[in-house]
Design an enzyme around this catalytic site. Sequence first.
Site, PDB file in Angstrom:
ATOM      1  N   ALA A  25       0.814  -1.218   0.000  1.00 39.66           N
ATOM      2  CA  ALA A  25       0.000   0.000   0.000  1.00 39.66           C
ATOM      3  C   ALA A  25       0.852   1.274   0.000  1.00 39.66           C
ATOM      4  O   ALA A  25       0.418   2.313  -0.498  1.00 39.66           O
ATOM      5  CB  ALA A  25      -0.926  -0.014   1.207  1.00 39.66           C
ATOM      6  N   THR A  29       0.374   5.620  -1.559  1.00 29.84           N
ATOM      7  CA  THR A  29      -0.036   6.750  -0.703  1.00 29.84           C
ATOM      8  C   THR A  29       0.274   8.082  -1.393  1.00 29.84           C
ATOM      9  O   THR A  29      -0.470   9.041  -1.233  1.00 29.84           O
ATOM     10  CB  THR A  29       0.655   6.727   0.677  1.00 29.84           C
ATOM     11  N   ILE A 104      -4.563  -3.429  -4.584  1.00 30.63           N
ATOM     12  CA  ILE A 104      -5.797  -3.790  -5.277  1.00 30.63           C
ATOM     13  C   ILE A 104      -6.273  -2.631  -6.139  1.00 30.63           C
ATOM     14  O   ILE A 104      -7.385  -2.627  -6.632  1.00 30.63           O
ATOM     15  CB  ILE A 104      -6.872  -4.157  -4.230  1.00 30.63           C
ATOM     16  N   HIS A 122      -3.715  -9.984  -3.878  1.00 33.87           N
ATOM     17  CA  HIS A 122      -4.944  -9.716  -3.126  1.00 33.87           C
ATOM     18  C   HIS A 122      -6.081  -9.236  -4.016  1.00 33.87           C
ATOM     19  O   HIS A 122      -7.038  -8.628  -3.537  1.00 33.87           O
ATOM     20  CB  HIS A 122      -4.659  -8.710  -2.004  1.00 33.87           C
ATOM     21  N   SER A 196       5.781  -1.804   1.913  1.00 31.22           N
ATOM     22  CA  SER A 196       4.994  -2.809   2.616  1.00 31.22           C
ATOM     23  C   SER A 196       5.548  -2.991   4.019  1.00 31.22           C
ATOM     24  O   SER A 196       6.752  -3.059   4.219  1.00 31.22           O
ATOM     25  CB  SER A 196       5.028  -4.147   1.875  1.00 31.22           C
TER      26      SER A 196
HETATM   27  P1  NAD Z   1       0.504  -1.532   5.095  1.00 27.71           P
HETATM   28  O1  NAD Z   1      -0.479  -0.452   5.228  1.00 27.71           O
HETATM   29  O2  NAD Z   1       0.572  -2.588   6.090  1.00 27.71           O
HETATM   30  O3  NAD Z   1       1.977  -0.920   5.032  1.00 27.71           O
HETATM   31  C1  NAD Z   1       2.301   0.122   4.192  1.00 27.71           C
HETATM   32  C2  NAD Z   1       3.713   0.558   4.544  1.00 27.71           C
HETATM   33  O4  NAD Z   1       4.107   1.563   3.617  1.00 27.71           O
HETATM   34  C3  NAD Z   1       3.844   1.174   5.939  1.00 27.71           C
HETATM   35  O5  NAD Z   1       4.852   0.499   6.649  1.00 27.71           O
HETATM   36  C4  NAD Z   1       4.236   2.648   5.687  1.00 27.71           C
HETATM   37  O6  NAD Z   1       5.216   3.110   6.559  1.00 27.71           O
HETATM   38  C5  NAD Z   1       4.792   2.590   4.279  1.00 27.71           C
HETATM   39  N1  NAD Z   1       4.569   3.798   3.490  1.00 27.71           N
HETATM   40  C6  NAD Z   1       3.419   4.477   3.322  1.00 27.71           C
HETATM   41  N2  NAD Z   1       3.599   5.479   2.444  1.00 27.71           N
HETATM   42  C7  NAD Z   1       4.902   5.441   2.055  1.00 27.71           C
HETATM   43  C8  NAD Z   1       5.687   6.207   1.161  1.00 27.71           C
HETATM   44  N3  NAD Z   1       5.180   7.223   0.480  1.00 27.71           N
HETATM   45  N4  NAD Z   1       6.996   5.884   1.035  1.00 27.71           N
HETATM   46  C9  NAD Z   1       7.543   4.851   1.742  1.00 27.71           C
HETATM   47  N5  NAD Z   1       6.828   4.079   2.564  1.00 27.71           N
HETATM   48  C10 NAD Z   1       5.525   4.377   2.727  1.00 27.71           C
HETATM   49  O7  NAD Z   1       0.293  -2.136   3.648  1.00 27.71           O
HETATM   50  P2  NAD Z   1       0.652  -3.550   3.061  1.00 27.71           P
HETATM   51  O8  NAD Z   1       1.885  -4.112   3.691  1.00 27.71           O
HETATM   52  O9  NAD Z   1       0.580  -3.398   1.614  1.00 27.71           O
HETATM   53  O10 NAD Z   1      -0.504  -4.531   3.541  1.00 27.71           O
HETATM   54  C11 NAD Z   1      -1.805  -4.187   3.783  1.00 27.71           C
HETATM   55  C12 NAD Z   1      -2.858  -4.772   2.879  1.00 27.71           C
HETATM   56  O11 NAD Z   1      -3.714  -3.728   2.561  1.00 27.71           O
HETATM   57  C13 NAD Z   1      -2.430  -5.295   1.548  1.00 27.71           C
HETATM   58  O12 NAD Z   1      -2.675  -6.618   1.543  1.00 27.71           O
HETATM   59  C14 NAD Z   1      -3.316  -4.640   0.489  1.00 27.71           C
HETATM   60  O13 NAD Z   1      -4.127  -5.617  -0.112  1.00 27.71           O
HETATM   61  C15 NAD Z   1      -4.228  -3.737   1.232  1.00 27.71           C
HETATM   62  N6  NAD Z   1      -4.290  -2.317   0.816  1.00 27.71           N
HETATM   63  C16 NAD Z   1      -4.148  -1.950  -0.490  1.00 27.71           C
HETATM   64  C17 NAD Z   1      -4.192  -0.615  -0.854  1.00 27.71           C
HETATM   65  C18 NAD Z   1      -4.013  -0.242  -2.303  1.00 27.71           C
HETATM   66  O14 NAD Z   1      -4.323  -1.049  -3.163  1.00 27.71           O
HETATM   67  N7  NAD Z   1      -3.510   0.944  -2.620  1.00 27.71           N
HETATM   68  C19 NAD Z   1      -4.392   0.368   0.105  1.00 27.71           C
HETATM   69  C20 NAD Z   1      -4.557  -0.029   1.447  1.00 27.71           C
HETATM   70  C21 NAD Z   1      -4.495  -1.382   1.771  1.00 27.71           C
END
Ligand code: NAD
Length: 250
Positions: A25, A29, A104, A122, A196
């Site tokens: 994710a 962001t 996703i 996912h 991640s």
């Molecule tokens: P997570 O939210 O657990 O971790 C995201 C990590 O990214 C965090 O540790 C954070 O510190 C880091 N982060 C955030 N923005 C950043 C940036 N700009 N630069 C560097 N690091 C940054 O997410 P995950 O590990 O992907 O797991 C959560 C689950 O959530 C996944 O399985 C996914 O399916 C789902 N998810 C997906 C989305 C999406 O598709 N965009 C969004 C939210 C959650």
Amino acid sequence: MAQDQIEALRRMIAEAGRAVVFTGAGISTESGIPDFRSPGGIWTKYQPIMFQDFVASEEMRREAWRRKFATDETMRKAEPNRGHRAVEKLVRIGKVSSVITQNIDGLHQASGVPAEKVIELHGNTTYAKCLDCGERMELDAVRQCFVVEDRLPVCEGCGGVVKTATISFGQAMPEQEMRRAQIETLACDLFIVLGSSLVVYPAAGFPITAKRNGARLAIINREPTELDDFADLVLNREIGPTFGDAVGVN
Ligand code: NAD
Ligand code: ZN
């Protein structure tokens, strides 16, 4: 210091014969899609809905679709950012064989990575699917049904329950994707994690497999992750500026 780390990453990429990128994710962001675990992330607002509850309860399905349409505007407007573009470049020049993603949002495909090179562990939230027959249903049709007509969507073909094409907690992992991700992980000599927290399994098992199989492991994540001690290079920095710099993409 930062420049040294970016240089080290650049060198690792240059030395790699076949790299795999693994995203979470955090890479999205910077496109305006909140992650789960950062402050203000999705889980500070919602408890996840378990797959079994979605299947068993109409009220849970209603809640899931309410949440989906409350956040869908953000998802639809989101565009690939510098991090996605850097990944796309590495795929285009043949350095990266495939992108394994927990996301996703479909943003890797939107950035130009061919769909067959994106392995979605996912699933995908930009469309829906029948849980019984797998028939695809577009979100516009679900919106018409749920938001406009106040009915839960059902499959036109078989009457089955319709859900976004994502893998929920409690739902089986997609077999083919898991197999492909395993093959790609074992074939690479560099495994790059972007954004991640590496706490969700089995997805977080892939960097471990890669490293044990002899690949180098690089992690770029704003906060420390579970596997930092295990990695060859860790950059606790923003993905867009860091990876964009390393790869030479604006
Ligand atoms: P997570 O939210 O657990 O971790 C995201 C990590 O990214 C965090 O540790 C954070 O510190 C880091 N982060 C955030 N923005 C950043 C940036 N700009 N630069 C560097 N690091 C940054 O997410 P995950 O590990 O992907 O797991 C959560 C689950 O959530 C996944 O399985 C996914 O399916 C789902 N998810 C997906 C989305 C999406 O598709 N965009 C969004 C939210 C959650
Ligand atoms: Zn069906």
